[in-house]
Design an enzyme around this catalytic site. Structure first.
Site, PDB file in Angstrom:
ATOM      1  N   ILE A   1      14.316  16.928   1.081  1.00  0.00           N
ATOM      2  CA  ILE A   1      14.040  15.794   0.204  1.00  0.00           C
ATOM      3  C   ILE A   1      13.596  16.414  -1.115  1.00  0.00           C
ATOM      4  CG2 ILE A   1      12.603  13.766  -0.227  1.00  0.00           C
ATOM      5  CD1 ILE A   1      12.360  13.359   2.736  1.00  0.00           C
ATOM      6  N   PRO A   2      14.455  16.402  -2.137  1.00  0.00           N
ATOM      7  CA  PRO A   2      14.274  17.277  -3.306  1.00  0.00           C
ATOM      8  C   PRO A   2      13.282  16.775  -4.347  1.00  0.00           C
ATOM      9  CG  PRO A   2      16.285  16.022  -3.556  1.00  0.00           C
ATOM     10  CD  PRO A   2      15.726  15.649  -2.205  1.00  0.00           C
ATOM     11  N   CYS A   3      12.013  16.704  -3.982  1.00  0.00           N
ATOM     12  CA  CYS A   3      11.013  16.280  -4.951  1.00  0.00           C
ATOM     13  C   CYS A   3      10.863  17.295  -6.081  1.00  0.00           C
ATOM     14  CB  CYS A   3       9.667  16.026  -4.267  1.00  0.00           C
ATOM     15  SG  CYS A   3       9.003  17.422  -3.351  1.00  0.00           S
ATOM     16  N   HIS A   4      11.356  18.532  -5.865  1.00  0.00           N
ATOM     17  CA  HIS A   4      11.286  19.545  -6.919  1.00  0.00           C
ATOM     18  C   HIS A   4      12.216  19.235  -8.082  1.00  0.00           C
ATOM     19  CE1 HIS A   4      14.520  20.792  -4.174  1.00  0.00           C
ATOM     20  NE2 HIS A   4      15.090  21.345  -5.223  1.00  0.00           N
ATOM     21  N   ARG A   5      13.138  18.291  -7.906  1.00  0.00           N
ATOM     22  CA  ARG A   5      14.074  17.935  -8.978  1.00  0.00           C
ATOM     23  C   ARG A   5      13.523  16.859  -9.905  1.00  0.00           C
ATOM     24  NH1 ARG A   5      19.154  17.558  -4.826  1.00  0.00           N
ATOM     25  NH2 ARG A   5      19.094  19.749  -4.176  1.00  0.00           N
TER      26      ARG A   5
END
Length: 286
Positions: free
Chosen positions: A245-249
């Site tokens: 789940i790409p919260c880093h994006r």
């Protein structure tokens, strides 16, 4: 080899921290290698093996100018433009379909009672991971430095579950994302504990393609809640599944990368790594 991989990541993380702090001066290969006490040749080779591009090229992706450029090129509709551009082809993340299934109200309330959770420890280009799954899907992925502490964090989410330290196919399939061969991925399901709002935020994050960025405000617009940026930020900070789940994006509207639950340097490393990998794939398709 695993220990060496982790050591290399630590060195790369130090290099990225240095580049991030000094990006305005565009430090040379010799400058960065000297800070790591490595020869320029060895550092260049190690960095290129890890990132797939040279340190100089990587620097272009990990400065604030890169983030601001992404925001500027599409304006307020960055998220829509990113989705429209897509990532087509058998080697792209577009082929990965992730389905979120929230806990039932009963499972949510009783802290995972009668729930069987498998967990294992693994390594990826960004460090050590704890990966956990239920029979329905991945329920937790976290970077860690201390294996006992991260396991206690998992148990705090599901205090009444039964835990088994074992590797299953659900975990292995999820970890294939780091092999870069996304054409081999089957459908990945997520079995998450969260409120309806949190699940909606996490589901929206999955729509931000690899190599692209979004802002908290744009995530809110996508959800139909443009004024809920603070609540969205809290939900993103509580994301229980790192990287997948790409919260880093998600970055700030100013173009600054912002904080990250698993370390600011790791976030910068992921953004640069994904941008570099996507760029390589795009050039190979020409």
């Amino acid at each position: 080899m695993k220990g060496q991989q982790n050591t290399d990541f630590d060195r790369i993380a130090d290099a990225i921290f240095y580049l991030r702090k000094n990006f305005k001066t565009q430090p040379s290969l010799d400058d960065v290698a000297g800070k790591l006490r490595l020869s320029p040749h060895h550092f260049q080779r190690m960095f290129t093996d890890w990132a797939g591009v040279s340190p100089k090229k990587f620097l272009q992706y990990t400065t604030l100018e890169y983030a601001k450029g992404l925001l500027k090129e599409t304006g307020s509709s960055l998220l829509d433009a990113a989705l429209d551009s897509g990532l087509s082809g058998t080697g792209r993340l577009h082929d990965l379909f992730i389905n979120i299934e929230g806990m039932t109200p009963g499972e949510y309330k009783n802290g995972g009672k009668d729930l069987s959770i498998n967990y294992s420890y693994a390594e990826c280009p960004f460090g050590k991971l704890l990966v956990a799954s239920t029979p329905k899907g991945i329920c937790y992925i976290s970077f860690f430095e201390n294996d006992k502490k991260v396991f206690q964090e998992l148990k705090s989410i599901f205090p009444n579950a039964t835990y088994n330290q074992t590797v299953d196919m659900i975990q292995q399939n999820a970890l294939f994302i780091f092999t870069h061969d996304w054409s081999q991925l089957s459908k990945i399901k997520l079995h998450l504990k969260g409120t309806d709002f949190q699940l909606k935020v996490w589901e929206t994050l999955l729509k931000v393609p690899m190599g692209k960025l979004s802002t908290y405000g744009q995530i809110g617009e996508q959800m139909g809640n443009p004024k809920a940026t603070r609540a969205i930020g809290t939900a993103i900070g509580n994301n229980p599944v790192a990287f997948l789940i790409p919260c880093h994006r998600v970055i700030r509207s100013s173009g600054e990368f912002g904080e990250y639950h698993w370390g600011d340097s790791r976030k910068v490393a992921m953004i640069g790594w994904e941008a570099a990998k996507t760029d390589l794939v795009n050039r190979n398709d020409l």
